[in-house]
Write an enzyme that holds these catalytic residues in place. Structure first.
Site, short mmCIF file in Angstrom:
data_model
loop_
_atom_site.label_atom_id
_atom_site.label_comp_id
_atom_site.label_asym_id
_atom_site.label_seq_id
_atom_site.Cartn_x
_atom_site.Cartn_y
_atom_site.Cartn_z
CB SER A 101 -0.94 -0.06 1.21
OG SER A 101 -1.92 0.93 1.16
CG HIS A 157 -4.28 -1.78 -2.11
ND1 HIS A 157 -4.77 -2.50 -1.05
CD2 HIS A 157 -3.70 -0.68 -1.54
CE1 HIS A 157 -4.51 -1.89 0.09
NE2 HIS A 157 -3.86 -0.77 -0.19
#
Length: 214
Positions: free
Chosen positions: A106, A131
């Site tokens: 992330s 993501h």
């Protein structure tokens, strides 16, 4: 119940250094900070972000030209906290090299990619995950719409940052970040998040000053 921070600090090793004034003891992280090494470890949140930003600014003040090394092992966290670190990395004058140990997921992967070009590294068994941002909100319908739009704005901005640092097209980044995308170190190199996968420090650069390329 014991304070977890106090427990953690009691476990941090101390190192003793000989100086012309006698012995001086440091916790291990402070000693490595003297070598311009910063650890970005654990969830990215405001407290951790503030400490990392403060260390970056301190090292810039000490020497505005000498490289700073950042070791990353993070599952990600709060987007705005991560962007505070990202903006500071781009703002300061010293080049910042990044090295992934363990994982960079992330926001951790974005900060890994944000290192100075040709100075972004990963150890061979590290995992990288990218993501799109996620979030939740409850309240009045209008407020929910406003927060949803803000998440979309953040998604667009994060995509643009990945485009800038990886060299991928916007469409490729958008497709890759649509769902959790897990990458090996070598896949992250091919994707443009890191420049090189290293398993040993080269003899001529073997020092405590950070992950220089072999």
């Amino acid at each position: 119940m014991r304070d977890p921070v106090e427990t953690y600090m009691n476990l941090v090793p101390m190192v003793v250094e000989q100086t012309n004034r006698g012995e001086r003891a440091y916790d291990i992280f402070s000693r490595l900070l003297k070598e311009r090494i910063i650890f970005l470890t654990g969830p990215v949140e405001d407290g951790m972000s503030t400490l990392v930003v403060a260390q970056l600014l301190f090292l810039e003040a000490e020497n505005p030209k000498k490289e700073i090394s950042m070791y990353i092992n993070s599952p990600g966290g709060v987007v705005t906290s991560g962007l505070a670190i990202y903006d500071t990395m781009q703002f300061i004058r010293p080049p910042v090299s990044t090295l992934c140990t363990g994982q960079a997921a992330s926001m951790g992967s974005l900060l890994l990619a944000a290192g100075h070009k040709d100075m972004r590294f990963s150890l061979p068994n590290a995992r990288i995950m990218v993501h799109q941002p996620s979030g939740g909100f409850q309240g009045q319908a209008t407020d929910i719409m406003l927060h949803a739009q803000e998440i979309l704005n953040l998604k667009k901005r994060l995509n643009e940052i990945y485009v800038h640092h990886t060299g991928q097209t916007y469409k490729a980044i958008e497709d890759a970040l649509e769902r959790d995308k897990f990458l090996t170190a070598e896949m992250a190199r091919e994707f443009g998040i890191v420049d090189k996968v290293i398993d040993k420090r080269a003899e001529e650069t073997a020092s405590a000053s950070g992950p220089k390329a072999p």
